[in-house]
Design a protein around this motif. Structure first.
Motif, short mmCIF file in Angstrom:
data_model
loop_
_atom_site.label_atom_id
_atom_site.label_comp_id
_atom_site.label_asym_id
_atom_site.label_seq_id
_atom_site.Cartn_x
_atom_site.Cartn_y
_atom_site.Cartn_z
N TRP A 292 8.34 -39.89 7.97
CA TRP A 292 9.57 -40.39 7.97
C TRP A 292 10.85 -39.44 8.21
CZ3 TRP A 292 11.35 -45.78 7.27
CH2 TRP A 292 10.49 -46.36 6.90
N GLU B 103 13.63 -39.55 11.37
CA GLU B 103 14.69 -39.52 10.62
C GLU B 103 15.82 -38.57 11.36
OE1 GLU B 103 14.04 -42.08 6.62
OE2 GLU B 103 14.54 -40.07 6.64
N ARG C 6 21.64 -46.51 8.90
CA ARG C 6 20.41 -46.58 8.68
C ARG C 6 19.94 -46.88 7.12
NH1 ARG C 6 18.03 -40.99 9.53
NH2 ARG C 6 18.84 -40.65 7.26
N GLY C 7 18.92 -47.66 7.09
CA GLY C 7 18.78 -48.22 5.58
C GLY C 7 17.65 -49.07 5.45
N PRO C 8 17.57 -49.71 4.24
CA PRO C 8 16.58 -50.77 3.90
C PRO C 8 17.32 -52.01 4.11
CG PRO C 8 17.10 -49.95 1.87
CD PRO C 8 17.90 -49.08 2.85
N GLN D 187 10.83 -55.38 2.13
CA GLN D 187 11.73 -54.49 2.23
C GLN D 187 11.38 -53.54 3.46
OE1 GLN D 187 13.85 -51.57 -0.59
NE2 GLN D 187 12.22 -50.42 0.25
N HIS E 280 12.89 -51.03 7.13
CA HIS E 280 14.11 -50.07 7.36
C HIS E 280 14.64 -50.21 8.85
CE1 HIS E 280 12.74 -48.52 3.75
NE2 HIS E 280 13.79 -47.92 3.27
N GLN E 281 15.86 -50.29 9.06
CA GLN E 281 16.24 -50.18 10.39
C GLN E 281 17.31 -49.04 10.46
OE1 GLN E 281 18.36 -54.14 10.78
NE2 GLN E 281 16.24 -55.04 11.52
N GLU F 286 9.68 -48.80 10.55
CA GLU F 286 8.34 -49.10 9.96
C GLU F 286 7.52 -49.23 11.32
OE1 GLU F 286 10.42 -50.34 8.18
OE2 GLU F 286 10.13 -49.63 6.07
#
Ligand code: ATP
Ligand code: MG
Length: 424
Positions: free
Chosen positions: A21, A25, A107-109, A123, A125-126, A309
């Motif tokens: 991740w 990121e 960015r986040g869930p 849940q 993430h984008q 994901e």
């Protein structure tokens, strides 16, 4: 007692996976910074009305996927199912939409109550980009070029294909909707249940149906391309010509309508053939009417969101994670036999200062030499520095952990030089 488990479709990320991740990121965030895009952060909870109004009442998301609940005040709140509406809300609320241009990312869930399966979670993430105040083809091109560059940085470009389409203006879609409705009317009874409902609420979304017999009925249906106004058609043609000139391959997919209501003009998806039905890793388009629809200043806008994901699954599938990602440490500092390792901690702190590119993992908790070395190998360390007595000694043993084991004794002062010679 019954153990309490995580909620279905909501995943934990264990340390080994977290490294992947972080890798994704870091690469994406640094690329965004190099392109001059700025980060925007907004809450995971919003008023339910925000999503109903922006995404559209008759969409999969609003009809059946949202996590909506009443809070203690009786207000209807929703865990954000996507970021675009939130970004527009935040931008408007802080005056970013008036007579300005912005290139933003977040960015986040995100939360959607879907059937969990590989590449589809409740849940997920984008990472999304939203550009406000730009109406031209230049920004559309830049966004596509950016994604393309990211795939390249991640070594994924051979596995991802760009699909594009234009939805034209709202009135073009209304005309097309009428034609599609007229075409489907005589065969309405043969449509799947969702599509039947959509005949009168959102007929375009029938094109999106995954039902084979509906898809069969659609084969001879009118095509949206015949309804696009000249201005949008010209912008789309210009985009295609520019993509060609930049050497970016694309496929025009006339059935690409996107799940959300708010798009107009350009829509695009990046798809892969490596993830089965969860093929889309990134999707976006233009949404010039959304701000007005939300009661904000009219603002041309275009953006995309990628599913992290799915990108990570694809990266795993085609094996592009660097080998070094397995390592959590470069140097393992073993402390054998002694009880006090105050001096060890002080020394390692100095080494960290002198060698900021190396990760030092200091052993805590005592134990035998062999069990400490086992931990060093598990961490993927390339070298070990071993304090045999109690850290008061002037000499340490150093050992390379790759290749032939070769331990030697050197003075504490020489450790930095030895590490530089052997690891850098
Ligand atoms: P799909 O058709 O696969 O359901 P979507 O059109 O609903 O996707 P968007 O709302 O456009 O997806 O979201 C953008 C991206 O976010 C998708 O392309 C995908 O990569 C990712 N995504 C969407 N829903 C999920 C989910 N439930 N789990 C994991 N990733 C998702
Ligand atoms: Mg979906």
């Amino acid at each position: 007692m019954q153990k309490i488990k995580a909620i279905r479709g909501m995943n934990d990320v264990l340390p080994q996976e977290a490294l992947r991740w972080q890798y994704l990121e870091q690469i994406s965030a640094s690329l965004l910074a190099r392109w001059g895009y700025q980060e925007l952060r907004f809450p995971v909870l919003e008023n339910t009305a925000l999503f109903k109004r922006s995404i559209g009442e008759v969409t999969d998301i609003v009809e059946k996927e949202m996590y909506t609940f009443e809070d203690r005040n009786g207000d209807s709140l929703t865990l954000r199912p996507e970021g675009t509406a939130c970004a527009v809300r935040a931008a408007e609320e802080h005056g970013l939409l008036y007579n300005q241009t912005h290139k933003l990312w977040y960015r986040g869930p995100m939360y959607r109550h879907e059937r969990p399966q590989k590449g589809r979670y409740r849940q997920f993430h984008q990472l999304g980009v939203e550009c406000f105040g730009y109406s031209g083809v230049d920004i559309e091109l830049e966004l596509i070029q950016f994604c393309q560059r990211l795939w390249q940085e991640l070594s994924l470009n051979d596995h991802i294909t760009l699909q594009i389409n234009t939805l034209g203006a709202a009135k073009d879609r209304a005309e097309f909707g009428k034609a599609l409705h007229a075409y489907l009317m005589p065969v309405k009874d043969q449509l799947d249940e969702d599509s039947k409902r959509r005949m009168d609420s959102n007929v375009l979304r029938i094109l999106d149906s995954k039902d084979p017999s509906t898809q069969h009925l659609l084969q001879a249906a009118p095509v949206m391309g015949d309804f696009i106004n000249p201005r949008d058609q010209a912008q789309f043609d210009e985009l295609k010509a520019s993509l060609y000139e930049l050497g970016i391959a694309y496929i025009v997919n006339p059935a690409l309508v996107r799940g959300l209501d708010y798009y107009n003009g350009l829509v695009f998806e990046f798809v892969t053939d490596k993830l089965g039905a969860q093929a889309t890793v990134c999707a976006g388009g233009r949404y010039d009417q959304l701000a007005v629809k939300m009661g904000a200043t009219a603002t041309p806008a275009v953006g995309f969101a990628m599913g992290l994901e799915r990108l990570l699954l694809l990266m795993q599938e085609v094996d592009v994670f660097p080998e070094a990602l397995q390592r959590t440490a470069d140097v393992y500092v073993a402390v054998v036999g002694g009880s006090s390792n105050r001096r060890v901690l002080a020394l390692v702190e100095k080494w960290r200062d002198k060698l900021p590119n190396l990760r030092f993992l200091t052993h805590c908790g005592g134990g035998k030499y062999n069990s400490q070395m086992k931990k060093a190998f598990t961490a993927g360390a390339r070298a070990a520095v071993i304090f045999d007595v109690d850290g008061t000694q002037e000499e340490v043993r150093v050992r390379l952990l790759e290749g032939i084991a070769d331990t030697k004794t050197i003075s504490v002062e020489k450790v930095v030089t030895w590490l530089l010679e052997n690891l850098q």
